[in-house]
Design a protein around this motif. Structure first.
Motif, PDB file in Angstrom:
ATOM      1  N   THR A  72      43.134  27.484  28.826  1.00  0.00           N
ATOM      2  CA  THR A  72      44.421  28.180  28.821  1.00  0.00           C
ATOM      3  C   THR A  72      44.936  28.061  27.395  1.00  0.00           C
ATOM      4  O   THR A  72      44.365  28.636  26.488  1.00  0.00           O
ATOM      5  N   THR A  73      45.989  27.312  27.181  1.00  0.00           N
ATOM      6  CA  THR A  73      46.354  26.956  25.806  1.00  0.00           C
ATOM      7  C   THR A  73      45.462  25.817  25.338  1.00  0.00           C
ATOM      8  O   THR A  73      44.984  25.787  24.210  1.00  0.00           O
ATOM      9  N   ASN A  74      45.231  24.887  26.263  1.00  0.00           N
ATOM     10  CA  ASN A  74      44.297  23.790  26.042  1.00  0.00           C
ATOM     11  C   ASN A  74      43.302  23.785  27.197  1.00  0.00           C
ATOM     12  O   ASN A  74      43.370  24.614  28.101  1.00  0.00           O
ATOM     13  N   CYS A  75      42.397  22.843  27.187  1.00  0.00           N
ATOM     14  CA  CYS A  75      41.466  22.697  28.303  1.00  0.00           C
ATOM     15  C   CYS A  75      42.164  21.937  29.428  1.00  0.00           C
ATOM     16  O   CYS A  75      42.624  20.810  29.228  1.00  0.00           O
ATOM     17  N   THR A  76      42.258  22.555  30.589  1.00  0.00           N
ATOM     18  CA  THR A  76      42.923  21.926  31.730  1.00  0.00           C
ATOM     19  C   THR A  76      41.957  21.862  32.908  1.00  0.00           C
ATOM     20  O   THR A  76      41.111  22.747  33.083  1.00  0.00           O
ATOM     21  N   PRO A  77      42.075  20.815  33.754  1.00  0.00           N
ATOM     22  CA  PRO A  77      41.148  20.679  34.885  1.00  0.00           C
ATOM     23  C   PRO A  77      41.297  21.835  35.872  1.00  0.00           C
ATOM     24  O   PRO A  77      42.387  22.369  36.075  1.00  0.00           O
ATOM     25  N   CYS A  78      40.206  22.209  36.475  1.00  0.00           N
ATOM     26  CA  CYS A  78      40.255  23.200  37.547  1.00  0.00           C
ATOM     27  C   CYS A  78      41.091  22.644  38.696  1.00  0.00           C
ATOM     28  O   CYS A  78      40.989  21.467  39.047  1.00  0.00           O
ATOM     29  N   ASP A  79      41.929  23.491  39.284  1.00  0.00           N
ATOM     30  CA  ASP A  79      42.735  23.076  40.426  1.00  0.00           C
ATOM     31  C   ASP A  79      41.840  22.774  41.623  1.00  0.00           C
ATOM     32  O   ASP A  79      40.671  23.176  41.674  1.00  0.00           O
ATOM     33  N   ILE A  80      42.423  22.079  42.610  1.00  0.00           N
ATOM     34  CA  ILE A  80      41.719  21.895  43.882  1.00  0.00           C
ATOM     35  C   ILE A  80      41.398  23.271  44.460  1.00  0.00           C
ATOM     36  O   ILE A  80      42.242  24.165  44.487  1.00  0.00           O
ATOM     37  N   GLY A  81      40.168  23.438  44.899  1.00  0.00           N
ATOM     38  CA  GLY A  81      39.740  24.732  45.425  1.00  0.00           C
ATOM     39  C   GLY A  81      39.047  25.602  44.392  1.00  0.00           C
ATOM     40  O   GLY A  81      38.657  26.732  44.693  1.00  0.00           O
ATOM     41  N   TYR A  82      38.871  25.073  43.178  1.00  0.00           N
ATOM     42  CA  TYR A  82      38.211  25.808  42.097  1.00  0.00           C
ATOM     43  C   TYR A  82      37.204  24.886  41.409  1.00  0.00           C
ATOM     44  O   TYR A  82      37.301  23.660  41.495  1.00  0.00           O
ATOM     45  N   TYR A  83      36.263  25.494  40.694  1.00  0.00           N
ATOM     46  CA  TYR A  83      35.274  24.722  39.948  1.00  0.00           C
ATOM     47  C   TYR A  83      34.825  25.532  38.733  1.00  0.00           C
ATOM     48  O   TYR A  83      35.027  26.748  38.652  1.00  0.00           O
ATOM     49  N   ARG A  84      34.210  24.852  37.794  1.00  0.00           N
ATOM     50  CA  ARG A  84      33.583  25.531  36.648  1.00  0.00           C
ATOM     51  C   ARG A  84      32.362  24.728  36.248  1.00  0.00           C
ATOM     52  O   ARG A  84      32.456  23.538  35.947  1.00  0.00           O
ATOM     53  N   GLU A  85      31.209  25.403  36.240  1.00  0.00           N
ATOM     54  CA  GLU A  85      29.941  24.722  36.000  1.00  0.00           C
ATOM     55  C   GLU A  85      29.703  24.486  34.511  1.00  0.00           C
ATOM     56  O   GLU A  85      30.374  25.060  33.649  1.00  0.00           O
ATOM     57  N   GLN A  86      28.703  23.663  34.231  1.00  0.00           N
ATOM     58  CA  GLN A  86      28.446  23.212  32.865  1.00  0.00           C
ATOM     59  C   GLN A  86      28.139  24.367  31.916  1.00  0.00           C
ATOM     60  O   GLN A  86      28.691  24.456  30.838  1.00  0.00           O
ATOM     61  N   ASN A  87      27.290  25.270  32.312  1.00  0.00           N
ATOM     62  CA  ASN A  87      26.855  26.348  31.412  1.00  0.00           C
ATOM     63  C   ASN A  87      27.492  27.683  31.782  1.00  0.00           C
ATOM     64  O   ASN A  87      26.886  28.741  31.608  1.00  0.00           O
ATOM     65  N   SER A  88      28.712  27.624  32.289  1.00  0.00           N
ATOM     66  CA  SER A  88      29.394  28.851  32.692  1.00  0.00           C
ATOM     67  C   SER A  88      29.630  29.750  31.482  1.00  0.00           C
ATOM     68  O   SER A  88      29.963  29.289  30.389  1.00  0.00           O
ATOM     69  N   THR A  89      29.459  31.041  31.691  1.00  0.00           N
ATOM     70  CA  THR A  89      29.676  32.005  30.607  1.00  0.00           C
ATOM     71  C   THR A  89      31.119  32.484  30.544  1.00  0.00           C
ATOM     72  O   THR A  89      31.467  33.296  29.686  1.00  0.00           O
ATOM     73  N   VAL A  90      31.954  32.005  31.462  1.00  0.00           N
ATOM     74  CA  VAL A  90      33.375  32.366  31.443  1.00  0.00           C
ATOM     75  C   VAL A  90      34.197  31.099  31.269  1.00  0.00           C
ATOM     76  O   VAL A  90      33.761  29.997  31.597  1.00  0.00           O
ATOM     77  N   ASN A  91      35.390  31.274  30.749  1.00  0.00           N
ATOM     78  CA  ASN A  91      36.243  30.125  30.458  1.00  0.00           C
ATOM     79  C   ASN A  91      37.242  29.822  31.568  1.00  0.00           C
ATOM     80  O   ASN A  91      38.107  28.967  31.400  1.00  0.00           O
ATOM     81  N   THR A  92      37.154  30.535  32.673  1.00  0.00           N
ATOM     82  CA  THR A  92      38.079  30.300  33.779  1.00  0.00           C
ATOM     83  C   THR A  92      37.342  29.671  34.955  1.00  0.00           C
ATOM     84  O   THR A  92      36.133  29.834  35.114  1.00  0.00           O
ATOM     85  N   CYS A  93      38.086  28.959  35.777  1.00  0.00           N
ATOM     86  CA  CYS A  93      37.512  28.316  36.955  1.00  0.00           C
ATOM     87  C   CYS A  93      37.274  29.351  38.051  1.00  0.00           C
ATOM     88  O   CYS A  93      37.948  30.379  38.123  1.00  0.00           O
ATOM     89  N   VAL A  94      36.324  29.058  38.910  1.00  0.00           N
ATOM     90  CA  VAL A  94      35.911  29.968  39.975  1.00  0.00           C
ATOM     91  C   VAL A  94      36.431  29.437  41.308  1.00  0.00           C
ATOM     92  O   VAL A  94      36.314  28.242  41.602  1.00  0.00           O
ATOM     93  N   LYS A  95      36.988  30.324  42.125  1.00  0.00           N
ATOM     94  CA  LYS A  95      37.544  29.915  43.414  1.00  0.00           C
ATOM     95  C   LYS A  95      36.431  29.661  44.428  1.00  0.00           C
ATOM     96  O   LYS A  95      35.446  30.396  44.494  1.00  0.00           O
ATOM     97  N   CYS A  96      36.606  28.605  45.234  1.00  0.00           N
ATOM     98  CA  CYS A  96      35.652  28.313  46.305  1.00  0.00           C
ATOM     99  C   CYS A  96      35.652  29.437  47.338  1.00  0.00           C
ATOM    100  O   CYS A  96      36.635  30.160  47.501  1.00  0.00           O
ATOM    101  N   MET A  97      34.571  29.542  48.071  1.00  0.00           N
ATOM    102  CA  MET A  97      34.409  30.594  49.073  1.00  0.00           C
ATOM    103  C   MET A  97      34.421  29.992  50.478  1.00  0.00           C
ATOM    104  O   MET A  97      34.378  28.775  50.661  1.00  0.00           O
ATOM    105  N   ASN A  98      34.470  30.888  51.480  1.00  0.00           N
ATOM    106  CA  ASN A  98      34.279  30.536  52.894  1.00  0.00           C
ATOM    107  C   ASN A  98      35.268  29.488  53.395  1.00  0.00           C
ATOM    108  O   ASN A  98      34.907  28.545  54.109  1.00  0.00           O
TER     109      ASN A  98
END
Length: 275
Positions: free
Chosen positions: A60-86
């Protein structure tokens, strides 16, 4: 710009999120400096390469932890967290893999029973106005909810404990001769005892406490609490609705039954002499 010519596909392809291209007619994109990445594909300038956050964090402005219900993998090509499914969430913030989306997503009014991964309605006296929680919030003192799964503090109603009556937002003891039983009614007032019966004190909590037969001064309840009998000689009782008559002091007695005052107790020798 922002594209390169893919020889195999024979078309122009946008640069991925880790690169950019500020020239035209190129066969490759230029990589971002180490530790940096672009927020989107097709970037046209090195200035779009921003700091890359570690796994489990987003930019965001700085690096912030993904919220509960989201994740971001080590080699992700995007800078935003991904929402969990199902209908799942993560147990904590800062998750780094979709495999951590293994917790059932509980809605407001519920909490997660972690031991068996199930959603449970908030019990009476609690509420939860947020999703994805592992506990419910207790109502303020002397407040409770009437329903399971309350979603808001407004569901917490004021009440008084057994033996007390509500006056506004304050509790006062039930007067002698009445009771309040929260097993019957949390919000009701004090209830009068049945006819001819009273309690032995204030703030009683059950109709079972209405076990003292009402008697006037100079009397006491009989042994079965079904009627009254006169205070026997040597005793007195100045008040109504008392458990027993009061014995005179040693060597003192009363002239007759049904005495009501302490001064009815006379020296036994005087009583014997005059009466």
């Amino acid at each position: 710009m922002g594209y390169y010519f893919d020889v195999r596909a024979k078309n122009c392809t946008p640069c991925d999120a880790n690169s950019f291209q500020n020239e035209t007619g190129q066969f490759f994109c230029k990589p971002c400096p180490f530790g940096r990445s672009t927020k989107k594909v097709g970037s046209t300038s090195e200035s779009e390469c921003s700091i890359t956050c570690a796994a489990g964090f987003e930019r965001t402005t700085n690096c912030t932890p993904c919220d509960i219900g989201y994740y971001r993998e080590q080699n992700s090509t995007v800078n935003t967290c991904v929402k969990c499914m199902n209908n799942t969430i993560t147990l904590t913030t800062g998750s780094t893999s979709a495999d951590q989306c293994n917790i059932t997503a509980c809605i407001a009014g519920q909490y997660l029973e972690v031991s068996n991964n199930t959603c449970v309605p908030c019990p009476y006296g609690t509420y939860q106005n947020m999703s994805y929680q592992t506990s419910c919030v207790s109502c303020p003192p002397n407040h409770r909810t009437d329903v399971l799964g309350a979603q808001d503090i407004s569901k917490c109603k004021f009440f008084c404990p057994s033996g007390f009556d509500a006056k506004g937002n304050k509790c006062r003891p039930c007067y002698i001769g009445s009771y309040k039983d929260n097993n019957i009614d949390f919000y009701g007032g004090c209830t009068n005892c049945p006819p001819n019966y009273t309690t032995r004190g204030p703030n009683t909590t059950s109709i079972k406490d209405c076990n003292l037969y009402k008697c006037k001064s100079g009397e006491q309840p009989n042994a079965n609490q079904t009627g009254c009998e006169l205070c026997p000689p040597g005793t007195y009782q100045p008040e109504w609705n008392k458990e027993s008559c009061i014995p005179c002091n040693t060597n003192y007695s009363t002239k007759a039954s049904d005495s009501t005052y302490p001064n009815s107790c006379k020296d036994k020798q005087i009583l014997h002499f005059f009466f």
